[in-house]
Design a protein around this motif. Structure first.
Motif, mmCIF file in Angstrom:
data_model
loop_
_atom_site.group_PDB
_atom_site.id
_atom_site.type_symbol
_atom_site.label_atom_id
_atom_site.label_comp_id
_atom_site.label_asym_id
_atom_site.label_seq_id
_atom_site.Cartn_x
_atom_site.Cartn_y
_atom_site.Cartn_z
ATOM 1 N N ALA A 163 41.389 18.478 28.264
ATOM 2 C CA ALA A 163 40.529 18.858 27.140
ATOM 3 C C ALA A 163 40.928 18.061 25.903
ATOM 4 C CB ALA A 163 40.655 20.355 26.870
ATOM 5 N N SER A 164 39.960 17.772 25.047
ATOM 6 C CA SER A 164 40.256 17.055 23.804
ATOM 7 C C SER A 164 39.283 17.501 22.719
ATOM 8 C CB SER A 164 40.170 15.544 24.012
ATOM 9 O OG SER A 164 38.854 15.160 24.303
ATOM 10 N N LEU A 165 39.649 17.178 21.476
ATOM 11 C CA LEU A 165 38.762 17.446 20.347
ATOM 12 C C LEU A 165 39.038 16.433 19.261
ATOM 13 C CD1 LEU A 165 40.466 18.760 17.794
ATOM 14 C CD2 LEU A 165 40.270 20.820 19.097
ATOM 15 N N LEU A 166 38.103 16.331 18.315
ATOM 16 C CA LEU A 166 38.277 15.451 17.166
ATOM 17 C C LEU A 166 38.648 16.330 15.975
ATOM 18 C CD1 LEU A 166 38.067 12.539 16.077
ATOM 19 C CD2 LEU A 166 35.790 13.161 15.281
ATOM 20 N N HIS A 167 39.820 16.072 15.411
ATOM 21 C CA HIS A 167 40.292 16.802 14.227
ATOM 22 C C HIS A 167 40.013 15.912 13.013
ATOM 23 C CE1 HIS A 167 42.727 19.322 11.662
ATOM 24 N NE2 HIS A 167 43.445 18.269 11.310
ATOM 25 N N PRO A 168 39.090 16.322 12.120
ATOM 26 C CA PRO A 168 38.721 15.464 10.985
ATOM 27 C C PRO A 168 39.839 15.332 9.957
ATOM 28 C CG PRO A 168 37.611 17.592 10.836
ATOM 29 C CD PRO A 168 38.368 17.583 12.136
ATOM 30 N N CYS A 169 40.068 14.089 9.518
ATOM 31 C CA CYS A 169 41.056 13.774 8.474
ATOM 32 C C CYS A 169 40.539 12.574 7.695
ATOM 33 C CB CYS A 169 42.401 13.382 9.073
ATOM 34 S SG CYS A 169 43.235 14.649 9.983
ATOM 35 N N ASP A 170 40.850 12.528 6.401
ATOM 36 C CA ASP A 170 40.443 11.388 5.586
ATOM 37 C C ASP A 170 41.319 10.169 5.818
ATOM 38 O OD1 ASP A 170 38.468 12.922 4.469
ATOM 39 O OD2 ASP A 170 39.685 13.534 2.746
ATOM 40 N N ARG A 171 42.549 10.415 6.265
ATOM 41 C CA ARG A 171 43.521 9.336 6.421
ATOM 42 C C ARG A 171 44.530 9.734 7.494
ATOM 43 N NH1 ARG A 171 45.133 13.018 3.395
ATOM 44 N NH2 ARG A 171 47.140 13.424 2.488
ATOM 45 N N PRO A 172 45.311 8.785 8.012
ATOM 46 C CA PRO A 172 46.373 9.153 8.946
ATOM 47 C C PRO A 172 47.360 10.100 8.263
ATOM 48 C CG PRO A 172 45.984 6.795 9.037
ATOM 49 C CD PRO A 172 45.195 7.329 7.877
ATOM 50 N N THR A 173 47.719 11.160 8.939
ATOM 51 C CA THR A 173 48.593 12.181 8.375
ATOM 52 C C THR A 173 49.323 12.903 9.499
ATOM 53 O OG1 THR A 173 48.634 14.079 6.875
ATOM 54 C CG2 THR A 173 46.776 13.932 8.381
ATOM 55 N N ASP A 174 50.257 13.770 9.141
ATOM 56 C CA ASP A 174 50.950 14.577 10.140
ATOM 57 C C ASP A 174 49.982 15.639 10.682
ATOM 58 O OD1 ASP A 174 53.130 13.085 9.398
ATOM 59 O OD2 ASP A 174 54.189 14.731 8.415
ATOM 60 N N VAL A 175 50.058 15.865 11.990
ATOM 61 C CA VAL A 175 49.167 16.819 12.645
ATOM 62 C C VAL A 175 50.005 17.700 13.568
ATOM 63 C CG1 VAL A 175 47.160 17.069 14.163
ATOM 64 C CG2 VAL A 175 47.282 15.142 12.596
ATOM 65 N N ARG A 176 49.725 19.010 13.564
ATOM 66 C CA ARG A 176 50.436 19.952 14.436
ATOM 67 C C ARG A 176 49.442 20.767 15.252
ATOM 68 N NH1 ARG A 176 52.276 21.285 9.512
ATOM 69 N NH2 ARG A 176 51.560 23.435 9.709
ATOM 70 N N ILE A 177 49.857 21.114 16.466
ATOM 71 C CA ILE A 177 49.118 22.033 17.321
ATOM 72 C C ILE A 177 49.815 23.383 17.202
ATOM 73 C CG2 ILE A 177 48.342 22.553 19.660
ATOM 74 C CD1 ILE A 177 47.252 19.905 18.615
ATOM 75 N N ILE A 178 49.099 24.397 16.748
ATOM 76 C CA ILE A 178 49.676 25.728 16.558
ATOM 77 C C ILE A 178 49.119 26.673 17.625
ATOM 78 C CG2 ILE A 178 49.975 27.688 14.983
ATOM 79 C CD1 ILE A 178 51.278 25.088 13.983
ATOM 80 N N TRP A 179 50.035 27.335 18.319
ATOM 81 C CA TRP A 179 49.697 28.330 19.335
ATOM 82 C C TRP A 179 50.033 29.701 18.784
ATOM 83 C CZ3 TRP A 179 53.237 31.711 21.575
ATOM 84 C CH2 TRP A 179 52.774 32.457 22.664
ATOM 85 N N GLU A 180 49.121 30.633 18.927
ATOM 86 C CA GLU A 180 49.392 32.010 18.546
ATOM 87 C C GLU A 180 49.302 32.861 19.796
ATOM 88 O OE1 GLU A 180 46.989 34.955 15.846
ATOM 89 O OE2 GLU A 180 48.129 33.530 14.617
ATOM 90 N N GLY A 181 50.349 33.642 20.039
ATOM 91 C CA GLY A 181 50.416 34.472 21.235
ATOM 92 C C GLY A 181 49.348 35.546 21.264
ATOM 93 N N ALA A 182 49.101 36.067 22.442
ATOM 94 C CA ALA A 182 48.075 37.092 22.622
ATOM 95 C C ALA A 182 48.393 38.343 21.808
ATOM 96 C CB ALA A 182 47.926 37.433 24.100
ATOM 97 N N ASP A 183 49.675 38.568 21.502
ATOM 98 C CA ASP A 183 50.050 39.734 20.705
ATOM 99 C C ASP A 183 49.789 39.514 19.216
ATOM 100 O OD1 ASP A 183 52.031 37.934 19.949
ATOM 101 O OD2 ASP A 183 53.668 39.086 20.822
ATOM 102 N N GLU A 184 49.426 38.311 18.823
ATOM 103 C CA GLU A 184 49.148 37.899 17.448
ATOM 104 C C GLU A 184 50.351 38.057 16.523
ATOM 105 O OE1 GLU A 184 45.416 39.265 15.828
ATOM 106 O OE2 GLU A 184 44.462 39.159 17.791
ATOM 107 N N ASP A 185 51.534 38.306 17.092
ATOM 108 C CA ASP A 185 52.756 38.411 16.301
ATOM 109 C C ASP A 185 53.622 37.170 16.424
ATOM 110 O OD1 ASP A 185 52.161 40.957 15.398
ATOM 111 O OD2 ASP A 185 53.183 41.936 17.061
ATOM 112 N N THR A 186 53.301 36.300 17.358
ATOM 113 C CA THR A 186 54.110 35.122 17.641
ATOM 114 C C THR A 186 53.257 33.876 17.443
ATOM 115 O OG1 THR A 186 55.263 36.381 19.342
ATOM 116 C CG2 THR A 186 55.548 34.002 19.377
ATOM 117 N N SER A 187 53.765 32.916 16.678
ATOM 118 C CA SER A 187 53.081 31.623 16.590
ATOM 119 C C SER A 187 54.132 30.528 16.470
ATOM 120 C CB SER A 187 52.114 31.582 15.406
ATOM 121 O OG SER A 187 52.804 31.652 14.198
ATOM 122 N N VAL A 188 53.867 29.417 17.128
ATOM 123 C CA VAL A 188 54.772 28.270 17.107
ATOM 124 C C VAL A 188 53.956 26.983 17.154
ATOM 125 C CG1 VAL A 188 56.692 29.450 18.254
ATOM 126 C CG2 VAL A 188 55.045 28.213 19.614
#
Length: 144
Positions: free
Chosen positions: A102-127
């Motif tokens: 799977a892929s997607l296009l993440h819009p940005c005006d310029r090259p920058t730092d990008v992170r993938i954030i996962w949030e657990g099903a319990d909605e109390d955990t994210s990394v």
């Protein structure tokens, strides 16, 4: 002699015939993020990063409440469970399951730092599952 042989044979035959052990309890264990590796490719003609899920565990509504891509000024909601309440981010780009390929296009005006954030099903955990750090070019550093 017969008694000793009989007891030894009976013990061997009955070995392992006890009660089956119960399943381990998962109550109280923290939810851990899935293993997932992503790649990031800057696409200047599209003003954004193509973010691709290369390898890892499928992200499903069972193990994930939301998956999103974050950079300096932009957040893209990749997928979210229906009851997660991410209305302020707009609708998700995709739905669960999010699987390798799977892929997607993440819009940005310029090259920058990008992170993938996962949030657990319990909605109390994210990394942050993965991160791309932008490297300045020689012109951006003032050398050119």
């Amino acid at each position: 002699m017969f008694r000793r042989t009989f007891v030894t044979a009976a013990a061997t035959a009955l070995a392992g015939c006890g009660l089956a052990p119960s399943e381990p309890s998962t109550e109280g264990y923290p939810q851990s993020p899935p293993n997932a590796l992503f790649s990031f490719e800057w696409r200047p003609e599209e003003s954004g990063y193509e973010v691709r899920f290369d390898r890892g565990n499928a992200l499903t509504a069972t193990n994930t409440s939301a998956l999103y891509v974050v950079s300096d000024d932009t957040e893209t909601l990749w997928a979210a469970s229906e009851d997660a309440g991410y209305d302020e981010m707009g609708p998700p780009v995709d739905s669960f399951p999010v699987e390798p390929g799977a892929s997607l296009l993440h819009p940005c005006d310029r090259p920058t730092d990008v992170r993938i954030i996962w949030e657990g099903a319990d909605e109390d955990t994210s990394v942050a599952l993965d991160e791309h750090q932008s490297r300045p070019t020689a012109t951006e550093e003032g050398a050119g």
